[in-house]
Design an enzyme around this catalytic site. Structure first.
Site, PDB file in Angstrom:
ATOM      1  CG  HIS A 228      -1.092  -3.088   0.553  1.00  0.00           C
ATOM      2  ND1 HIS A 228       0.008  -3.878   0.320  1.00  0.00           N
ATOM      3  CD2 HIS A 228      -0.657  -1.808   0.416  1.00  0.00           C
ATOM      4  CE1 HIS A 228       1.061  -3.112   0.068  1.00  0.00           C
ATOM      5  NE2 HIS A 228       0.691  -1.847   0.122  1.00  0.00           N
TER       6      HIS A 228
ATOM      7  CG  ASP B 230       0.620   4.345  -3.860  1.00  0.00           C
ATOM      8  OD1 ASP B 230       1.018   4.421  -2.685  1.00  0.00           O
ATOM      9  OD2 ASP B 230       1.065   3.532  -4.693  1.00  0.00           O
TER      10      ASP B 230
HETATM   11  C1  HEM Z   1       2.683  -2.307  -6.706  1.00  0.00           C
HETATM   12  C2  HEM Z   1       2.963  -2.311  -5.443  1.00  0.00           C
HETATM   13  C3  HEM Z   1       2.167  -1.570  -4.395  1.00  0.00           C
HETATM   14  C4  HEM Z   1       0.981  -0.910  -4.501  1.00  0.00           C
HETATM   15  C5  HEM Z   1       0.105  -0.761  -5.728  1.00  0.00           C
HETATM   16  C6  HEM Z   1       0.696  -0.349  -3.210  1.00  0.00           C
HETATM   17  C7  HEM Z   1      -0.436   0.382  -2.919  1.00  0.00           C
HETATM   18  C8  HEM Z   1      -0.696   0.930  -1.706  1.00  0.00           C
HETATM   19  C9  HEM Z   1      -1.874   1.682  -1.389  1.00  0.00           C
HETATM   20  C10 HEM Z   1      -3.005   1.991  -2.361  1.00  0.00           C
HETATM   21  C11 HEM Z   1      -1.794   2.054  -0.103  1.00  0.00           C
HETATM   22  C12 HEM Z   1      -2.846   2.841   0.692  1.00  0.00           C
HETATM   23  C13 HEM Z   1      -2.689   4.298   0.610  1.00  0.00           C
HETATM   24  C14 HEM Z   1      -1.436   4.823   1.221  1.00  0.00           C
HETATM   25  O1  HEM Z   1      -1.284   4.937   2.441  1.00  0.00           O
HETATM   26  O2  HEM Z   1      -0.531   5.094   0.430  1.00  0.00           O
HETATM   27  C15 HEM Z   1      -0.548   1.555   0.405  1.00  0.00           C
HETATM   28  C16 HEM Z   1      -0.092   1.728   1.694  1.00  0.00           C
HETATM   29  C17 HEM Z   1       1.108   1.258   2.156  1.00  0.00           C
HETATM   30  N1  HEM Z   1       1.982   0.441   1.483  1.00  0.00           N
HETATM   31 FE1  HEM Z   1       1.815  -0.182  -0.399  1.00  0.00          FE
HETATM   32  N2  HEM Z   1       1.689  -0.680  -2.351  1.00  0.00           N
HETATM   33  C18 HEM Z   1       2.613  -1.422  -3.034  1.00  0.00           C
HETATM   34  C19 HEM Z   1       3.769  -1.977  -2.534  1.00  0.00           C
HETATM   35  C20 HEM Z   1       4.236  -1.797  -1.272  1.00  0.00           C
HETATM   36  C21 HEM Z   1       5.480  -2.311  -0.774  1.00  0.00           C
HETATM   37  C22 HEM Z   1       6.470  -3.143  -1.581  1.00  0.00           C
HETATM   38  C23 HEM Z   1       5.578  -1.896   0.502  1.00  0.00           C
HETATM   39  C24 HEM Z   1       6.684  -2.135   1.501  1.00  0.00           C
HETATM   40  C25 HEM Z   1       7.310  -3.240   1.619  1.00  0.00           C
HETATM   41  C26 HEM Z   1       4.402  -1.129   0.812  1.00  0.00           C
HETATM   42  C27 HEM Z   1       4.166  -0.524   2.010  1.00  0.00           C
HETATM   43  C28 HEM Z   1       3.060   0.230   2.291  1.00  0.00           C
HETATM   44  C29 HEM Z   1       2.875   0.921   3.546  1.00  0.00           C
HETATM   45  C30 HEM Z   1       3.845   0.959   4.717  1.00  0.00           C
HETATM   46  C31 HEM Z   1       1.644   1.558   3.460  1.00  0.00           C
HETATM   47  C32 HEM Z   1       0.993   2.434   4.517  1.00  0.00           C
HETATM   48  C33 HEM Z   1       0.262   1.583   5.497  1.00  0.00           C
HETATM   49  C34 HEM Z   1      -0.354   2.443   6.566  1.00  0.00           C
HETATM   50  O3  HEM Z   1       0.349   2.701   7.560  1.00  0.00           O
HETATM   51  O4  HEM Z   1      -1.517   2.845   6.409  1.00  0.00           O
HETATM   52  N3  HEM Z   1       3.606  -1.097  -0.293  1.00  0.00           N
HETATM   53  N4  HEM Z   1       0.102   0.861  -0.589  1.00  0.00           N
END
Ligand code: HEM
Ligand code: CU
Lengths: 391, 186, 182
Positions: free
Chosen positions: A301, A217
């Site tokens: 996601h 993450d």
């Molecule tokens: C329990 C809640 C969440 C989990 C487990 C989670 C998990 C992840 C994971 C595993 C990734 C891919 C690796 C990375 O780039 O970090 C990711 C990417 C991302 N997440 Fe989440 N996320 C969560 C909630 C959220 C929320 C609430 C938002 C915003 C509203 C968000 C926005 C993003 C964004 C902007 C990316 C990067 C996308 C990219 O440009 O590649 N996430 N998240």
């Protein structure tokens, strides 16, 4: 100003820590004043590491997140006014400036706990209600309701936020305690969320950490110079969104690795996008597999959250939480999702809206708390956080 | 197991010892692997129009896939590609209950086509697969039928017995190659 | 002996802070007075980390901090003044087996190159009757008068403080401070 703060480590910090220890007089009970022994020589650098408090921007945003955090939100009484808020911020700034350099706060009844700051940062956020109490127009607004929200009052809202981070949980506990004591005359504690990441030394600092769901993450987070255009306003201010995201771990457990990977759009082991082979390969949303399906599932996601404009990225700084399991053994775990961005409405809301509209990961994550705060600029030595707003 | 201790049942099963071993290994494999292989327990393609391997004389205007459980419109992907692996222009899937339909924009020319789908069962498992059909006199579809859950290919239309046999062969292979490796390293 | 060592340590601490450029909290710089070198005009004494316990109008309260003497001669503080309240120099002393506070005869003496703690449960500047409430975060100014007639001004920030079970009642009863006696 660079985005990474200057870390005082080694001799300088050790000197400060030891001096603070030696110079302290704890509140005495009757007989002899209980003096705090100087920390023994050769403190490990982790304990004495200092993140500079003063600067044009607040600390606790752009640095690599320390291992432990407490997010403490307060509610102001109806009687709160601008002058009172300024007094509060002078007091809290003084506490934070001292504690972050390993000195006890003034009147610190547990001065023995101050000398090992362990990269302690205290970051202040002002909720919309604080501006209204001061007779000012709030620069941040509560988020719109999203259909995935299952918000609980006990994790939502707040007029003042303290984000306390350090590589040591006892340091966080002491700082939280001291700051709450000094905030009490001005505001009531609304909620506290405590979270953790990997301990220092577990990984190389630039290694992406796993979260409580086992995913890497932080891969796509802006780093180094990329942070500036996404996070910092001209005046050194920024904003923070804090969302408590419950992880439905019992249900998540029932998935195969491939199911989990489809939900995120990245491989569980390497963090590589499903269109690539290395963690930092750019996801290729046009790539098709042999049967013609997009390699990056369009409901994943990452596909949904993707932001390419460097000025619109979010700086995610989440902490895991893992509370007490219930009688059935089901965990109470998830993320304290914290993100920093210049502008919540322009940057955060569109991403959250897309994720609310469609994101397979929603099957296993539930927003149960939500709060927004403006993060005012930092201050110089002798100044106080919020002086531009309340001064 | 010593030969004289061979049970009645084993004798009934008969055959040389390697077959017994293979059956034991296959059984063990099934027990271990089954809970982690969702293809049987979760959504799967029940019927399709055009049908897999159909040789059509007139081009279809739409593809409708019907699964054995309700589809979530957000998480339903259905695409049609031509023999050159180019995506055929089509509408987004319209979901009604357990069926998803994409309308093909423009008429399909003669040739082989592949329908591929990725859907999510109610409990969140991703099911994906593909099959081919032809329009006109084209050769048989180039892409073999298949369904997978997480990349593990599983014959959709073959019976459980056939699947079991396939697994048994895989298990047998794994078992013996494992023994060979063990012996080699001893 | 032990006391001397500790004094030395405290002085060292002050010196270290001075070198590191962070001697004194934000309250100091808000009013420039108490930074270690800022009172050099008085040539004598600095007040480090001053603070005052917040309290209601009319209710006794106290100010604390570390008095640092960097000169080659002992310094005596004879009296103190503040626009906020009449002041007395107080010490804690054993009387009839109880810790009580009382005016310090002869004032506070800070040894040459030494320091002197004013702390809850120890010596303090007593605000006998604040005219107005001292609210947390308020900055209260004080002036120390020295034996040679010179003065040392400083500003202390007001903190909410409930440590050491202290109570400074207006009853002027000189009730035990920091005592855990029932
Ligand atoms: C329990 C809640 C969440 C989990 C487990 C989670 C998990 C992840 C994971 C595993 C990734 C891919 C690796 C990375 O780039 O970090 C990711 C990417 C991302 N997440 Fe989440 N996320 C969560 C909630 C959220 C929320 C609430 C938002 C915003 C509203 C968000 C926005 C993003 C964004 C902007 C990316 C990067 C996308 C990219 O440009 O590649 N996430 N998240
Ligand atoms: Cu007194």
């Amino acid at each position: 100003m660079t985005s990474r703060r200057h870390l005082l480590t080694g001799a300088a910090a050790a000197g400060l820590g030891a001096a603070a220890g030696a110079g302290v007089v704890a509140a005495a009970h009757g007989d002899s004043p209980a003096r705090v022994a100087a920390a023994p020589g050769g403190q490990p650098a982790l304990g004495t590491a200092i993140v500079a408090f003063h600067g044009a921007r607040q600390a606790g945003v752009a640095e690599d997140p320390p291992a432990h955090a407490a997010f403490v939100a307060f509610t102001l009484p109806a009687t709160a006014d601008r002058r009172g808020l300024a007094r509060m911020m002078r007091l809290l700034t003084d506490d934070a400036a001292r504690l972050t350099r390993g000195e006890p706060a003034l009147g610190d009844t547990d001065a023995t706990l101050a000398p090992l700051p362990a990269r302690l940062t205290v970051t202040f956020g002002f909720g919309p209600g604080l501006y209204r109490a001061a007779g000012l127009r709030p620069p941040v607004a509560d988020l719109p309701a999203f259909r995935i929200d299952r918000l609980e009052q006990r994790w939502s809202g707040g007029d003042l936020l303290l984000q306390v981070c350090a590589d040591d949980p006892l340091t966080v506990a002491h700082t939280q305690r001291m700051l709450i004591k000094d905030t009490r005359p001005f505001a009531a504690v609304r909620w506290v969320q405590q979270g953790f990441r990997r301990s220092p030394g577990i990984h190389a600092p630039d290694h992406t950490q796993r979260n409580v769901m086992g995913q890497l993450d932080g891969t796509a987070n802006p780093r180094g110079a990329e942070i500036d255009p996404a996070v910092w306003n001209e005046d050194g201010s920024t904003t923070i969104v804090v969302r408590r995201m419950r992880a439905e771990i019992e249900k998540w457990d029932m998935l195969s690795v491939a199911d989990k990977e489809n939900a995120v759009g990245r491989r569980l082991d390497t963090g590589a996008p499903l269109s690539g082979t290395q963690e930092h390969d750019e996801p290729d949303f046009t790539k098709l597999d042999d049967s013609g399906l997009p390699a990056m599932p369009d409901f994943s996601h990452v596909t949904r959250a993707r932001v390419t404009d460097p000025a619109l990225k979010l700086l995610r700084r989440p902490y895991n939480y893992d509370g007490v399991p219930n009688a059935a053994g089901h965990p109470d775990a998830g993320l304290i999702f914290a993100s920093f961005q210049k502008d919540i409405a322009r940057q955060f809301v569109p991403v959250q809206q897309r994720l609310a509209d469609k994101d397979l990961l929603n099957e296993w994550i539930t927003p149960i708390g939500s709060a927004v705060f403006a993060v005012p600029p930092g201050c110089a030595e002798g100044g106080w956080i919020g002086e531009q707003v309340l001064g | 197991m010593r030969p004289e201790a061979t049970s009645r049942r084993n004798r009934w099963l008969g055959g040389p010892r390697w077959i017994q071993r293979l059956l034991v290994a296959a059984a063990a494999f099934l027990v271990v692997a089954l809970p982690g292989v969702p293809a049987w327990a979760h959504a799967q393609l029940a019927s399709a129009v055009p049908a897999p391997d159909a040789a059509l004389s007139t081009a279809p205007a739409a593809v409708t896939l019907t699964f054995n459980e309700q589809l979530n419109p957000e998480f339903t992907t259905i695409v049609v590609s031509d023999a050159g692996r180019q995506r055929v222009p089509a509408s987004a899937p319209a979901v009604s209950g357990a069926a998803g339909t994409v309308r093909i924009e423009g008429a399909l020319g003669e040739g082989a086509y592949t329908v591929a789908y990725r859907v999510v069962s109610t409990d969140g498992h991703t099911i994906q697969g593909s099959y081919g059909f032809t329009v006109g006199d084209a050769a048989r579809p180039p892409v073999a039928a298949g369904e997978s859950s997480g990349g593990l290919p599983v014959g959709v239309l073959i019976g459980i017995g056939a699947v079991g046999l396939g697994l048994a062969m895989v298990a047998g292979y794994l078992y013996f190659s494992g023994r060979r490796r063990q012996r080699g390293s001893a | 002996m032990r006391t001397n060592v500790l004094r030395a340590a405290a002085a060292l601490a002050v010196a270290t802070f001075g070198l590191a450029g962070c001697g004194g909290g934000s309250s100091d710089a808000a009013t420039p007075a108490p930074a270690p070198s800022a009172t050099a005009a008085a040539a004598t004494l600095t007040v480090k980390d001053p603070w005052v316990k917040a309290g209601a109008a009319g209710a006794m309260t106290a100010a604390f901090g570390t008095l640092v003497n960097d000169t080659g001669a002992d310094i005596t503080i004879t009296t103190a003044e503040s626009p906020a309240s009449p002041l007395e120099l107080h010490e804690m002393a054993m009387k009839d087996g109880k810790m009580v506070m009382q005016p310090k005869q002869g004032g506070f003496v800070i040894k040459s190159r030494g320091s002197h703690e004013l702390s809850p449960g120890g010596d303090h500047l007593m605000l006998m009757k604040p005219a107005q409430a001292i609210e947390p975060g308020d900055e209260v100014s004080f002036t120390l008068k020295l034996g040679d007639g010179s003065t040392v001004p400083f500003t202390a920030i007001a903190k909410p403080f409930a440590g050491a079970e202290e109570s400074y009642d207006p009853g002027h009863s000189m009730a035990p401070m920091g005592s855990t006696a029932p």
